[in-house]
Design a protein around this motif. Structure first.
Motif, PDB file in Angstrom:
ATOM      1  N   ILE A   1       0.860  -1.191   0.000  1.00 17.82           N
ATOM      2  CA  ILE A   1       0.000   0.000   0.000  1.00 17.82           C
ATOM      3  C   ILE A   1       0.891   1.235   0.000  1.00 17.82           C
ATOM      4  O   ILE A   1       1.838   1.328   0.776  1.00 17.82           O
ATOM      5  CB  ILE A   1      -0.921   0.012   1.228  1.00 17.82           C
ATOM      6  N   SER A   2       0.612   2.183  -0.841  1.00 18.83           N
ATOM      7  CA  SER A   2       1.422   3.400  -0.902  1.00 18.83           C
ATOM      8  C   SER A   2       0.662   4.577  -0.301  1.00 18.83           C
ATOM      9  O   SER A   2      -0.559   4.540  -0.144  1.00 18.83           O
ATOM     10  CB  SER A   2       1.820   3.717  -2.348  1.00 18.83           C
ATOM     11  N   ASN A   3       1.428   5.612   0.060  1.00 19.87           N
ATOM     12  CA  ASN A   3       0.862   6.875   0.564  1.00 19.87           C
ATOM     13  C   ASN A   3       0.047   6.690   1.842  1.00 19.87           C
ATOM     14  O   ASN A   3      -0.959   7.372   2.040  1.00 19.87           O
ATOM     15  CB  ASN A   3      -0.009   7.537  -0.510  1.00 19.87           C
ATOM     16  N   GLN A   4       0.486   5.789   2.714  1.00 21.82           N
ATOM     17  CA  GLN A   4      -0.226   5.613   3.981  1.00 21.82           C
ATOM     18  C   GLN A   4       0.194   6.668   4.991  1.00 21.82           C
ATOM     19  O   GLN A   4       1.345   7.106   5.020  1.00 21.82           O
ATOM     20  CB  GLN A   4       0.049   4.217   4.554  1.00 21.82           C
ATOM     21  N   GLY A   5      -0.744   7.043   5.834  1.00 21.57           N
ATOM     22  CA  GLY A   5      -0.459   7.931   6.937  1.00 21.57           C
ATOM     23  C   GLY A   5      -0.615   7.197   8.256  1.00 21.57           C
ATOM     24  O   GLY A   5      -0.938   6.011   8.298  1.00 21.57           O
ATOM     25  N   GLY A   6      -0.377   7.920   9.358  1.00 20.94           N
ATOM     26  CA  GLY A   6      -0.532   7.336  10.683  1.00 20.94           C
ATOM     27  C   GLY A   6       0.802   7.002  11.312  1.00 20.94           C
ATOM     28  O   GLY A   6       1.766   6.669  10.620  1.00 20.94           O
ATOM     29  N   VAL A   7       0.862   7.077  12.646  1.00 19.31           N
ATOM     30  CA  VAL A   7       2.064   6.665  13.365  1.00 19.31           C
ATOM     31  C   VAL A   7       2.174   5.146  13.326  1.00 19.31           C
ATOM     32  O   VAL A   7       1.245   4.447  12.909  1.00 19.31           O
ATOM     33  CB  VAL A   7       2.028   7.181  14.816  1.00 19.31           C
ATOM     34  N   TYR A   8       3.287   4.613  13.800  1.00 24.09           N
ATOM     35  CA  TYR A   8       3.619   3.205  13.571  1.00 24.09           C
ATOM     36  C   TYR A   8       2.576   2.241  14.127  1.00 24.09           C
ATOM     37  O   TYR A   8       2.327   1.178  13.548  1.00 24.09           O
ATOM     38  CB  TYR A   8       5.002   2.893  14.156  1.00 24.09           C
ATOM     39  N   ASP A   9       1.952   2.583  15.248  1.00 22.43           N
ATOM     40  CA  ASP A   9       0.970   1.665  15.846  1.00 22.43           C
ATOM     41  C   ASP A   9      -0.467   2.065  15.518  1.00 22.43           C
ATOM     42  O   ASP A   9      -1.411   1.519  16.091  1.00 22.43           O
ATOM     43  CB  ASP A   9       1.148   1.578  17.360  1.00 22.43           C
ATOM     44  N   LYS A  10      -0.631   3.004  14.595  1.00 22.46           N
ATOM     45  CA  LYS A  10      -1.970   3.420  14.165  1.00 22.46           C
ATOM     46  C   LYS A  10      -2.066   3.412  12.639  1.00 22.46           C
ATOM     47  O   LYS A  10      -2.815   4.180  12.053  1.00 22.46           O
ATOM     48  CB  LYS A  10      -2.291   4.829  14.693  1.00 22.46           C
ATOM     49  N   THR A  11      -1.305   2.551  12.000  1.00 22.06           N
ATOM     50  CA  THR A  11      -1.329   2.441  10.544  1.00 22.06           C
ATOM     51  C   THR A  11      -2.399   1.443  10.129  1.00 22.06           C
ATOM     52  O   THR A  11      -2.472   0.336  10.678  1.00 22.06           O
ATOM     53  CB  THR A  11       0.044   1.977  10.015  1.00 22.06           C
ATOM     54  N   HIS A  12      -3.198   1.826   9.149  1.00 22.63           N
ATOM     55  CA  HIS A  12      -4.286   0.939   8.714  1.00 22.63           C
ATOM     56  C   HIS A  12      -3.737  -0.350   8.124  1.00 22.63           C
ATOM     57  O   HIS A  12      -2.799  -0.348   7.322  1.00 22.63           O
ATOM     58  CB  HIS A  12      -5.161   1.630   7.672  1.00 22.63           C
ATOM     59  N   PHE A  13      -4.332  -1.466   8.533  1.00 22.15           N
ATOM     60  CA  PHE A  13      -4.018  -2.782   7.964  1.00 22.15           C
ATOM     61  C   PHE A  13      -5.323  -3.397   7.488  1.00 22.15           C
ATOM     62  O   PHE A  13      -6.302  -3.436   8.230  1.00 22.15           O
ATOM     63  CB  PHE A  13      -3.366  -3.681   9.018  1.00 22.15           C
ATOM     64  N   PRO A  14      -5.363  -3.869   6.229  1.00 26.53           N
ATOM     65  CA  PRO A  14      -6.621  -4.403   5.686  1.00 26.53           C
ATOM     66  C   PRO A  14      -7.166  -5.572   6.504  1.00 26.53           C
ATOM     67  O   PRO A  14      -6.432  -6.248   7.229  1.00 26.53           O
ATOM     68  CB  PRO A  14      -6.222  -4.853   4.273  1.00 26.53           C
ATOM     69  N   ASP A  15      -8.439  -5.838   6.320  1.00 27.25           N
ATOM     70  CA  ASP A  15      -9.139  -6.858   7.103  1.00 27.25           C
ATOM     71  C   ASP A  15      -8.905  -8.254   6.504  1.00 27.25           C
ATOM     72  O   ASP A  15      -9.833  -8.915   6.045  1.00 27.25           O
ATOM     73  CB  ASP A  15     -10.642  -6.526   7.133  1.00 27.25           C
ATOM     74  N   TYR A  16      -7.646  -8.708   6.537  1.00 28.54           N
ATOM     75  CA  TYR A  16      -7.324 -10.031   6.003  1.00 28.54           C
ATOM     76  C   TYR A  16      -7.743 -11.159   6.952  1.00 28.54           C
ATOM     77  O   TYR A  16      -7.854 -12.310   6.549  1.00 28.54           O
ATOM     78  CB  TYR A  16      -5.821 -10.136   5.727  1.00 28.54           C
TER      79      TYR A  16
END
Length: 694
Positions: free
Chosen positions: A390-405
């Motif tokens: 995923i490119s152009n993600q924002g958020g600090v290291y423990d608040k980065t979006h991860f898809p619902d795999y």
């Protein structure tokens, strides 16, 4: 000109070439399978004028040979196009293809159509638009002189398994389809005992021994069609499915993964330089994780070369850092190895982007995964998951979006099972609409502010990076044109991007010339309608009372839509509030009227709580959705004859409320005045009678 001509010639040769296809007799280990030209199936379920009479698939695992035979009946002229085209794909890096027969059966006559010169070999990259190149070749032949009522029959063998699996075998096979099939036959010959699992109650295999090999055979005749319902989840398996595997456990798959992902070399100078720069510029582990993720996501472009063992084995990090591109496996191994060099625990992790929780129903095997991501364990022992594609993600290291795999297999020594992953993203979207009305019955200005968080912010950030502002302006205007006839953008959309909070804010401004329109339910009245469009777009409205399949929901997702209507004159508006809760979602709605400012504030809030609902929950879901729909939309209305320049109390209501007429209001007011006058007259009369000194 000569250079251009040569380049085009080279491209055409690579993509489309005439070649001699290998032919020969079928393998001697095959079992003969017959079929009926008139199977007992429901012909009303057939499409495109064809019926598959036979689908026969036989695999000799020790010989690494896969044999296939098809027979197709054409019963309508529209079926000629499909049935007369043969298209077989294989990977030339480790496979060879041999055709055994191509026949047309017509009125008792067998017509031989196996002519190698009529084949064309093409490199067809079906996923090139996603920058994935698997090197697959297709042998294509268009059979001449094919007619209605013909039976087209052909067979071939593909020899060679992907060497990355090192004599381990696993696969899956369907035993029915969306159309009826006369006979489906699956035969496997194996030296080893295979693990077998069925999904959706397929027939049990017949297990025998042939020439020292274990033989597994499935036979399904006159198959029933698979039913499909709209909005079913991708992970829902509709077919009767047979899964076979040589792997004894997920631990065995992890061992395969460790061998496949093992680093063969130490970091080169360029990779060490990149790692040291990240270490020097960031003090905490969290900052180092975020910086490494951003580097792999944004500085290493996505490109997959998936031919041969490249479908499973990643390029080494040194090569990836030099070429500056890689697929999911390459990026995940690069990221995890960079973090390991910084003393941070990280591993590649295999996931299925579409099976999700259904992967737990499958037998252990690496072939059922289609994606690779990264698991990080920080110093506090917290599990963190990242998708480096995923490119152009924002958020600090423990608040980065991860898809619902949902599930993944971590390539970590001694790991024995799948990780269950819970997405912590809310994916909130907040919309603020402000309508400032002109004279009643005319137009309005509209100002919109939309704030995106988590995945929604990532998506919008990518949208604004990938499109021109003029394109975005046009698309936004076209969106609102679905709600208002004459609307023009008075200001190009502007955005603010807070990468640390992963918050993306967009503002827009419009002039609406035709806000008002005739009321369909009341002749002689006009209305202005206000809709929380962001919620309408994700709320599935059932069109029937029951379902057989689960219903897919837009999860995780939270949508809040606020609408302010600045009226400019007094209206009769009631404050209202409703709240609905069910297993699928929570919903709130309220209307507040500010009499001093003559403003209506509408608030809508919808939050999905799960990714799907089961058929047993569908009735309750339908009931609650219908309640929600009664509140989705608010209208104000007046008699069309009094649209401009009249001072009277106007009306507002939910879209679904019964409309009260202006004449009833006047009648009620007249009755009240008459009653008051009668009371005053009667009171004065009684006073004079009781008190004579008055």
């Amino acid at each position: 000109m000569k250079t251009i001509t040569l380049s085009i010639a080279f491209l055409l040769t690579a993509l489309f070439s005439i070649a001699q296809v290998e032919t020969g007799i079928a393998p001697n280990w095959l079992e003969k399978v017959t079929y009926s030209p008139t199977p007992d199936v429901n012909y009303d379920d057939l499409n495109q004028g064809t019926l598959t009479l036979l689908s026969d698939h036989q695999v000799n695992i020790p010989k690494q040979e896969s044999y296939t035979k098809y027979a197709t009946k054409i019963f309508e002229n529209v079926g000629v196009q499909q049935a007369s085209t043969i298209n077989v794909s294989y990977d030339p890096k480790y496979q060879t293809l041999k055709f055994h027969s191509i026949k047309v059966l017509r009125d008792g006559e067998v017509i031989d159509k196996l002519k190698p010169d009529n084949f064309q070999l093409m490199r067809r990259e079906s996923d090139a638009e996603n920058y994935m190149y698997d090197g697959t070749m297709s042998a294509v032949m268009n059979i001449s002189d094919v007619r209605s009522d013909d039976i087209v029959e052909y067979s071939y063998t593909i020899k060679g398994f992907n060497p990355i699996h090192k004599n381990k075998f696993s696969d899956s096979y369907y035993l029915n389809s969306y159309e009826p099939i006369g006979k489906m036959s699956i035969t496997l010959l194996s030296e080893n005992e295979l693990h077998i699992k069925g999904i959706n109650n397929p027939s049990e295999p017949q297990i025998t021994t042939v020439n020292g090999l274990k033989k597994y055979h499935w036979n399904n005749e006159n198959t029933k069609t698979v039913t499909y319902e709209d909005y079913s989840p991708n992970w829902k398996i509709d077919y009767q499915l047979v899964i076979v595997s040589d792997y004894d456990s997920w631990k065995d798959v992890v061992k395969w993964g460790i061998d496949t992902f093992t680093l063969k070399e130490k970091p080169n100078k360029e990779l060490l330089k990149t790692i040291n720069n990240i270490k020097q510029e960031n003090s905490t582990d969290g900052e180092k994780i975020a910086a490494t993720l951003n580097f792999v996501q944004d500085d290493i472009r996505y490109l997959g070369l998936e031919d041969g063992i490249g479908a499973y084995k990643p390029f080494m990090p040194n090569q990836v850092i030099e070429q500056r591109f890689g697929d999911c496996k390459d990026k995940s191994l690069l990221m995890s190895s960079m973090l390991n060099e910084m003393g941070i625990e990280a591993y590649p992790m295999l996931v299925s982007s579409f099976l999700k929780q259904s992967i737990t129903e499958f037998l252990p095997s690496p072939i059922f995964f289609d994606h690779c991501v990264v698991k990080v364990i920080d110093a506090a022992g917290t599990d963190l998951y990242y998708d480096p594609t995923i490119s152009n993600q924002g958020g600090v290291y423990d608040k980065t979006h991860f898809p619902d795999y949902q599930y993944g297999l971590v390539i970590k020594p001694e790991n024995t099972d799948l990780d269950q992953i819970t997405s912590h993203s809310k994916n909130t979207v907040e919309v603020y609409d402000v309508y400032e009305l002109e004279e009643t019955g005319k137009g309005a200005t509209l100002k919109v502010k939309t704030v995106f968080y988590d995945y929604e912010a990532d998506a919008m950030r990518g949208y604004f990076k990938n499109n021109s502002i003029n394109t975005i302006t046009k698309e936004y205007k076209n969106y609102y044109s679905n709600y208002y006839y004459n609307i023009e953008s008075t200001k190009k959309p502007e955005f603010k991007d807070d990468l640390e909070l992963n918050k993306f804010e967009v503002t827009e401004e419009y002039k609406i010339d035709s806000l008002w329109r005739p009321m369909p339910e009341k002749e002689g009245y006009i209305m202005a309608h206000f809709t929380p469009s962001s919620i309408e777009g994700i709320l599935y409205t059932p069109n029937k009372e029951e379902r057989n399949d689960p219903l897919d929901l837009y999860y995780p997702s939270t949508k809040q839509h606020k609408i302010k209507v600045i009226l400019g004159s007094r209206w009769d508006v009631n404050n209202e509030q409703e709240e609905f809760n069910c297993t699928a979602f929570d919903y709130k709605w309220d209307v507040k009227y500010n009499k001093r400012k003559n403003e209506i504030d509408l608030t809508y809030l919808l939050k999905y709580k799960k990714d799907h609902i089961n058929p047993s929950e569908f009735k309750e879901y339908s009931k609650q959705v219908n309640k929600v729909n009664e509140t989705l939309g608010y209208q104000i209305y007046i008699p069309s004859s009094m649209a401009v320049g009249n001072s009277f109390i106007n009306k507002a209501s939910k879209s679904s409320n019964t409309v009260e007429t202006f004449m009833i209001m006047l009648l009620v007011l007249f009755v009240i005045i008459v009653i008051i006058l009668l009371i005053v007259w009667y009171s004065q009369r009684n006073k004079k009678h009781i008190d004579p000194f008055y």
